[in-house]
Design a protein around this motif. Structure first.
Motif, short mmCIF file in Angstrom:
data_model
loop_
_atom_site.label_atom_id
_atom_site.label_comp_id
_atom_site.label_asym_id
_atom_site.label_seq_id
_atom_site.Cartn_x
_atom_site.Cartn_y
_atom_site.Cartn_z
N GLY A 274 0.85 -1.17 -0.13
CA GLY A 274 0.29 0.18 0.37
C GLY A 274 1.07 1.20 -0.24
O GLY A 274 2.10 1.53 -0.18
N GLU A 275 -0.01 2.39 0.77
CA GLU A 275 1.02 3.78 0.89
C GLU A 275 1.01 4.18 2.27
O GLU A 275 0.07 3.83 3.38
CB GLU A 275 0.13 4.36 -0.17
CG GLU A 275 0.49 4.62 -1.67
CD GLU A 275 -0.46 5.26 -3.01
OE1 GLU A 275 -0.49 6.40 -2.00
OE2 GLU A 275 -0.90 5.03 -3.87
N LEU A 276 2.31 4.72 2.53
CA LEU A 276 2.72 5.76 3.67
C LEU A 276 2.93 6.91 3.40
O LEU A 276 4.37 7.36 2.28
CB LEU A 276 3.79 4.77 4.80
CG LEU A 276 3.96 5.02 5.51
CD1 LEU A 276 2.17 4.15 6.43
CD2 LEU A 276 4.61 4.24 6.75
N VAL A 277 1.44 7.60 4.03
CA VAL A 277 2.11 9.13 3.53
C VAL A 277 2.39 9.97 4.77
O VAL A 277 1.40 9.90 6.01
CB VAL A 277 0.84 10.13 2.64
CG1 VAL A 277 0.86 11.03 2.99
CG2 VAL A 277 1.24 9.26 1.66
N LYS A 278 2.95 11.16 4.99
CA LYS A 278 3.00 11.66 5.96
C LYS A 278 2.65 13.13 5.72
O LYS A 278 2.78 14.17 4.85
CB LYS A 278 4.42 11.90 6.45
CG LYS A 278 4.45 13.06 7.71
CD LYS A 278 4.68 12.87 8.50
CE LYS A 278 5.01 11.75 9.17
NZ LYS A 278 4.97 11.75 10.59
N ILE A 279 1.65 13.70 6.35
CA ILE A 279 0.68 14.51 5.85
C ILE A 279 1.11 15.93 6.96
O ILE A 279 0.98 16.25 8.25
CB ILE A 279 -0.81 14.88 5.94
CG1 ILE A 279 -1.02 13.17 4.94
CG2 ILE A 279 -1.50 15.41 5.49
CD1 ILE A 279 -2.67 13.15 5.19
N ASP A 280 1.21 17.04 6.62
CA ASP A 280 2.25 18.01 7.43
C ASP A 280 1.27 19.59 7.21
O ASP A 280 1.24 20.09 5.80
CB ASP A 280 3.13 18.68 7.29
CG ASP A 280 4.27 17.10 7.89
OD1 ASP A 280 4.12 17.37 9.68
OD2 ASP A 280 4.78 16.91 7.30
N ILE A 281 0.23 19.76 7.22
CA ILE A 281 0.10 21.16 7.90
C ILE A 281 -0.27 22.18 8.08
O ILE A 281 0.08 22.35 9.63
CB ILE A 281 -2.32 21.10 7.65
CG1 ILE A 281 -1.98 19.66 6.39
CG2 ILE A 281 -2.82 22.15 7.06
CD1 ILE A 281 -2.31 19.54 4.94
N SER A 282 -0.34 23.41 8.11
CA SER A 282 0.12 24.81 8.42
C SER A 282 -0.48 26.10 8.00
O SER A 282 -1.10 25.98 6.95
CB SER A 282 1.41 25.33 8.37
OG SER A 282 2.45 24.24 9.18
#
Length: 418
Positions: free
Chosen positions: A385-393
């Motif tokens: 599958g997929e592994l994603v890091k989500i960084d929101i500011s």
């Protein structure tokens, strides 16, 4: 669906059609003009029936006696089960396959055993009177259901035709529409269509004031927002402020990314494990037609929050399940998609969800803790599958200036089941 007869064919065609049909169960849609308004195929089916089932009003319209639906209707269905192979006719309203009994009976008995003979539906009748193209109109029902189901369809320019429960429904629609800032919307109510008592009442929602309406009515709404009304799109990513919550809320940007990964498709089912305030499953239900969702939450204080959000955002059909996920999801209908936003570190939750996920289904899990992230890394090693890091500011005030205030970073794992 089963075979559909054209009640407007010529008698010769009807006779040939009836010879070819071997089904024992016939469902006939009737209008307010009753028996006289039916085609010859429908009339013959009624006259030749060994058993008739329907509502009291239906029997009055055709001038026949028969088996009036019991409550719950399942009791009558069990009686029909015993009559398989005999000539059974079901009387229904308008088009039995449009929010009618036809779909339920086709699922129960199979398409080879059922013939459907429709008449124009209430939707078609109202659309012709309003001069609205039916293909551009949202056709809904709240019959026996919560009136709040119209909320997610209140969008600028939308045209709605809605089957109602009784004479009180239009007034409740007006109240809901006003509360949501669509008071300029035009509500038109058609009562007793096709009968000598047919009537039409029209007013803006803001001026609607307990107008006298017949019990048998269908409502048309042209959605017009008031100036300044904030529109709630059905596209995932509603503002955080529209949700009640106790701090457990998947933030707007992360929510939109998560719904994209879940890939909502019509007629599909979601399990939302650790539902928090219900934001993910609520937006899932709003995104497409005929969706189903189960919000599983072990914090009892959040159950009322989830239900309140679901009602306010127009999806009161959300199924809220209280308790530990591993115990409560056993026996639920197999999901097409699973979102795990809480309880990731609980042993066996991800594995059980993956095991029960339908082929082609999507599993999506979010984590904000190091321990939760490690669990997702392990599942990525195991399932791919997929592994994603989500960084929101987000830009926030800093004195006379602005600076970027980061949200908690989110690790997201998603996998497609073969």
């Amino acid at each position: 669906m089963g075979r559909v007869a054209d009640s407007f064919c010529c008698d010769k065609c009807n006779a040939s059609w009836r010879k070819a049909v071997k089904s024992w169960l016939t469902i006939i849609g009737i209008g307010q003009d009753g028996f006289l308004g039916l085609g010859s195929d429908a009339k013959d089916a009624i006259n030749e029936a060994k058993h008739l089932f329907g509502g009291k009003r239906h029997f009055e319209l055709v001038g026949k006696k028969g088996n009036v639906w019991e409550s719950p209707i399942e009791q009558s269905f069990k009686e029909i089960d015993k009559l398989k192979g005999e000539r059974v006719v079901i009387l229904a309203s308008g088009d039995p396959m449009w929010f009618g009994i036809g779909s339920s009976l086709c699922k129960r008995y199979g398409t080879e055993d059922v013939t459907v003979i429709p008449t124009p539906s209430s939707f078609s009748l109202v659309a012709s009177k309003m001069l609205w193209p039916l293909s551009d109109t949202e056709c809904l029902t709240v019959h026996g259901l919560e009136n709040e189901r119209i909320i997610s369809f209140l969008l600028p320019g939308n045209k709605l035709i809605i089957l109602t429960t009784d004479e009180k429904t239009p007034q409740r629609f007006a109240e809901i529409i006003n509360e949501l800032g669509f008071g300029e919307s035009i509500i038109t109510v058609f009562s007793d269509m096709g009968s000598a008592n047919e009537s039409r009442v029209e007013s803006s929602a803001s001026k609607w004031n307990n107008l006298k309406i017949s019990n048998l009515n269908t409502v048309a709404i042209e959605c017009l927002p008031d100036k300044g009304t904030v529109i709630k799109s059905r596209t995932p990513g509603l503002p955080d402020a529209v949700f009640q919550h106790d701090g457990q809320l998947t933030k707007r940007e992360v929510r939109a990314i998560t719904l994209s990964a879940l890939c909502p498709l019509p007629n599909q089912t979601l399990w939302d494990i650790g539902a928090g305030c219900g934001s993910i499953c609520i937006e899932w239900l709003r995104s497409q037609s005929n969706m189903r969702a189960y919000a599983v939450e072990r914090n009892i204080d959040r159950l009322s929050i989830i239900n309140s959000n679901a009602l306010a955002l127009g999806v009161p059909e959300l199924n809220v399940v209280f308790g530990d996920a591993l115990k409560e999801i056993i026996g639920l209908p197999s999901p097409d998609a699973v979102f795990i936003g809480g309880g990731i570190t609980s042993g066996g939750v991800i594995e059980y969800c993956w095991q029960n996920l339908k082929p082609g289904g999507r599993l999506v899990a979010n984590a904000v803790t190091i321990e939760g992230e490690q669990r997702l890394i392990d599942m990525h090693d195991k399932l791919g599958g997929e592994l994603v890091k989500i960084d929101i500011s987000r830009a926030e005030p800093l004195g006379q200036f602005r600076n970027w205030e980061p949200l908690k970073p989110v690790t997201q794992f998603k996998a497609l089941k073969p």
